[in-house]
Design an enzyme around this catalytic site. Sequence first.
Site, PDB file in Angstrom:
ATOM      1  N   LEU A 129      10.649 -16.358  69.466  1.00  0.00           N
ATOM      2  CA  LEU A 129      11.984 -16.792  69.058  1.00  0.00           C
ATOM      3  C   LEU A 129      12.217 -18.248  69.445  1.00  0.00           C
ATOM      4  O   LEU A 129      11.490 -18.803  70.274  1.00  0.00           O
ATOM      5  CB  LEU A 129      13.023 -15.878  69.721  1.00  0.00           C
ATOM      6  CG  LEU A 129      12.902 -14.404  69.310  1.00  0.00           C
ATOM      7  CD1 LEU A 129      13.671 -13.495  70.262  1.00  0.00           C
ATOM      8  CD2 LEU A 129      13.383 -14.214  67.875  1.00  0.00           C
ATOM      9  N   PRO A 130      13.268 -18.874  68.891  1.00  0.00           N
ATOM     10  CA  PRO A 130      13.442 -20.311  69.126  1.00  0.00           C
ATOM     11  C   PRO A 130      13.718 -20.711  70.569  1.00  0.00           C
ATOM     12  O   PRO A 130      13.098 -21.647  71.078  1.00  0.00           O
ATOM     13  CB  PRO A 130      14.638 -20.669  68.234  1.00  0.00           C
ATOM     14  CG  PRO A 130      14.658 -19.635  67.165  1.00  0.00           C
ATOM     15  CD  PRO A 130      14.172 -18.376  67.830  1.00  0.00           C
ATOM     16  N   THR A 170       9.033 -20.375  73.709  1.00  0.00           N
ATOM     17  CA  THR A 170       9.162 -21.398  74.757  1.00  0.00           C
ATOM     18  C   THR A 170      10.627 -21.463  75.152  1.00  0.00           C
ATOM     19  O   THR A 170      11.475 -21.855  74.329  1.00  0.00           O
ATOM     20  CB  THR A 170       8.701 -22.775  74.246  1.00  0.00           C
ATOM     21  OG1 THR A 170       7.334 -22.681  73.868  1.00  0.00           O
ATOM     22  CG2 THR A 170       8.857 -23.831  75.339  1.00  0.00           C
ATOM     23  N   LYS A 188       3.963 -24.461  81.065  1.00  0.00           N
ATOM     24  CA  LYS A 188       4.096 -25.099  79.743  1.00  0.00           C
ATOM     25  C   LYS A 188       4.959 -26.370  79.814  1.00  0.00           C
ATOM     26  O   LYS A 188       4.586 -27.417  79.292  1.00  0.00           O
ATOM     27  CB  LYS A 188       4.702 -24.086  78.769  1.00  0.00           C
ATOM     28  CG  LYS A 188       5.316 -24.696  77.544  1.00  0.00           C
ATOM     29  CD  LYS A 188       4.649 -24.343  76.269  1.00  0.00           C
ATOM     30  CE  LYS A 188       5.240 -25.176  75.144  1.00  0.00           C
ATOM     31  NZ  LYS A 188       4.527 -25.209  73.949  1.00  0.00           N
ATOM     32  N   LYS A 227      12.639 -30.875  72.912  1.00  0.00           N
ATOM     33  CA  LYS A 227      13.038 -29.550  73.435  1.00  0.00           C
ATOM     34  C   LYS A 227      12.355 -29.288  74.777  1.00  0.00           C
ATOM     35  O   LYS A 227      12.993 -28.885  75.748  1.00  0.00           O
ATOM     36  CB  LYS A 227      12.648 -28.460  72.424  1.00  0.00           C
ATOM     37  CG  LYS A 227      12.867 -27.051  72.981  1.00  0.00           C
ATOM     38  CD  LYS A 227      12.310 -25.953  72.093  1.00  0.00           C
ATOM     39  CE  LYS A 227      12.420 -24.620  72.825  1.00  0.00           C
ATOM     40  NZ  LYS A 227      11.878 -23.493  72.078  1.00  0.00           N
TER      41      LYS A 227
HETATM   42  P1  NAD Z   1      10.746 -20.836  63.887  1.00  0.00           P
HETATM   43  O1  NAD Z   1      12.144 -21.328  63.917  1.00  0.00           O
HETATM   44  O2  NAD Z   1       9.865 -21.176  62.735  1.00  0.00           O
HETATM   45  O3  NAD Z   1      10.740 -19.218  64.029  1.00  0.00           O
HETATM   46  C1  NAD Z   1      11.643 -18.504  64.824  1.00  0.00           C
HETATM   47  C2  NAD Z   1      12.038 -17.250  64.046  1.00  0.00           C
HETATM   48  O4  NAD Z   1      12.885 -16.441  64.866  1.00  0.00           O
HETATM   49  C3  NAD Z   1      12.818 -17.556  62.764  1.00  0.00           C
HETATM   50  O5  NAD Z   1      12.159 -16.977  61.659  1.00  0.00           O
HETATM   51  C4  NAD Z   1      14.183 -16.933  63.012  1.00  0.00           C
HETATM   52  O6  NAD Z   1      14.792 -16.390  61.846  1.00  0.00           O
HETATM   53  C5  NAD Z   1      13.850 -15.842  64.013  1.00  0.00           C
HETATM   54  N1  NAD Z   1      14.977 -15.410  64.829  1.00  0.00           N
HETATM   55  C6  NAD Z   1      15.863 -16.168  65.524  1.00  0.00           C
HETATM   56  N2  NAD Z   1      16.725 -15.387  66.196  1.00  0.00           N
HETATM   57  C7  NAD Z   1      16.390 -14.108  65.908  1.00  0.00           C
HETATM   58  C8  NAD Z   1      16.915 -12.841  66.289  1.00  0.00           C
HETATM   59  N3  NAD Z   1      17.975 -12.745  67.098  1.00  0.00           N
HETATM   60  N4  NAD Z   1      16.314 -11.741  65.826  1.00  0.00           N
HETATM   61  C9  NAD Z   1      15.250 -11.834  64.992  1.00  0.00           C
HETATM   62  N5  NAD Z   1      14.702 -12.998  64.593  1.00  0.00           N
HETATM   63  C10 NAD Z   1      15.285 -14.119  65.044  1.00  0.00           C
HETATM   64  O7  NAD Z   1      10.084 -21.327  65.252  1.00  0.00           O
HETATM   65  P2  NAD Z   1       8.514 -21.467  65.599  1.00  0.00           P
HETATM   66  O8  NAD Z   1       8.050 -22.830  65.221  1.00  0.00           O
HETATM   67  O9  NAD Z   1       7.795 -20.262  65.086  1.00  0.00           O
HETATM   68  O10 NAD Z   1       8.570 -21.452  67.198  1.00  0.00           O
HETATM   69  C11 NAD Z   1       8.808 -20.260  67.924  1.00  0.00           C
HETATM   70  C12 NAD Z   1       8.706 -20.588  69.414  1.00  0.00           C
HETATM   71  O11 NAD Z   1       7.405 -21.105  69.685  1.00  0.00           O
HETATM   72  C13 NAD Z   1       9.705 -21.647  69.887  1.00  0.00           C
HETATM   73  O12 NAD Z   1      10.169 -21.280  71.159  1.00  0.00           O
HETATM   74  C14 NAD Z   1       8.875 -22.909  69.916  1.00  0.00           C
HETATM   75  O13 NAD Z   1       9.366 -23.855  70.869  1.00  0.00           O
HETATM   76  C15 NAD Z   1       7.531 -22.366  70.328  1.00  0.00           C
HETATM   77  N6  NAD Z   1       6.385 -23.202  69.920  1.00  0.00           N
HETATM   78  C16 NAD Z   1       6.321 -23.701  68.645  1.00  0.00           C
HETATM   79  C17 NAD Z   1       5.233 -24.493  68.293  1.00  0.00           C
HETATM   80  C18 NAD Z   1       5.129 -25.061  66.890  1.00  0.00           C
HETATM   81  O14 NAD Z   1       4.258 -25.928  66.680  1.00  0.00           O
HETATM   82  N7  NAD Z   1       5.935 -24.620  65.930  1.00  0.00           N
HETATM   83  C19 NAD Z   1       4.214 -24.753  69.219  1.00  0.00           C
HETATM   84  C20 NAD Z   1       4.283 -24.186  70.489  1.00  0.00           C
HETATM   85  C21 NAD Z   1       5.384 -23.402  70.830  1.00  0.00           C
END
Ligand code: NAD
Length: 296
Positions: A65-66, A96, A171, A246
């Site tokens: 999740l975000p 994260t 991290k 972030k």
């Molecule tokens: P994203 O926004 O693409 O995906 C998050 C998903 O969670 C979305 O599809 C959203 O609809 C869903 N969501 C939010 N609240 C919800 C709820 N209450 N119930 C169900 N679904 C819900 O984000 P991402 O890029 O996949 O990143 C996810 C995590 O990984 C974050 O914490 C980010 O910091 C971390 N991260 C991302 C990357 C990257 O390169 N994208 C790299 C390392 C870590």
Amino acid sequence: MASIGFIGLGNMGGHMAHNLIKAGHSLKAFDLFDAAVETAVSRGATAAATAADAATDVDVLITMLPAGKHVRSVYVENDALIDVVNPGTLIIDSSTIDVQSARDVIANATAKGIDMIDAPVSGGVGGAEAGTLTFMCGGSDKAYARAKPFLDIMGKNVFHAGAGGNGQAAKICNNMLLGICMIGTSEAFNLADKLGLDAQTFFDISSTASGQNWSMTSYCPAPGPIPTSPANNDYQPGFAVDMMLKDLRLAQEAARSVDAATPLGKDSEEIYGKLSDDGHGGLDFSGVIKMLAGKL
Ligand code: NAD
């Protein structure tokens, strides 16, 4: 083969879930965004109607999740999944988030006899798709040992960093260092340029001298020396400014909570904050070199 509930099928979670399905596990998928669930279903998942549905009668529950508020909402507030899962269900949160939220949610789970780890990742969307993520985990030895076979499917390097929340700590400390190093490396290339040294010459010297660091040798912010770095692709991410910001904010929040002096971490947060405020949040974080050179 295990039954897995997966909540949060965004840029990262969608690929991670796909790799678990490809490994033969059955997977119930839930996301607030219907199209994300539909994609998972097209890859072999079953659609869950609610978060509670995804969490019911599964061996493992994974969330991606975000931010901390979403994780708290899903586990202990709105959906309160800690009260929904079977006591034998293993929970893995790979989002994260801030260290304190991770510790609070894991403490809630532990109080109910549920094994849970925080397992944030690095490696980006490419690593999620290829199954080569690095996982940094916090939680009990038992919870970690149960999680490891699933993490091995989604990742290449899996570390146990200690008690609950320590995965998040590892991290954000790493990414704070990365942000600082990228700014320092950028300053050095900009100064070298103004002093009449071309980027390749400075790189050849510094990359074998004491200024050598990952931001220089694997992800050089100056165009030229490292062909694969975003500097050679108009600073398209890669790892976007807003994602670095972030993590720098999380690091500052954590530093304040334990009264740790991180002046360069604070400066880095401000520099990336300005880049984002100026409308460059989607740029690769190595694009900070252009801002520091007055070219943005
Ligand atoms: P994203 O926004 O693409 O995906 C998050 C998903 O969670 C979305 O599809 C959203 O609809 C869903 N969501 C939010 N609240 C919800 C709820 N209450 N119930 C169900 N679904 C819900 O984000 P991402 O890029 O996949 O990143 C996810 C995590 O990984 C974050 O914490 C980010 O910091 C971390 N991260 C991302 C990357 C990257 O390169 N994208 C790299 C390392 C870590």
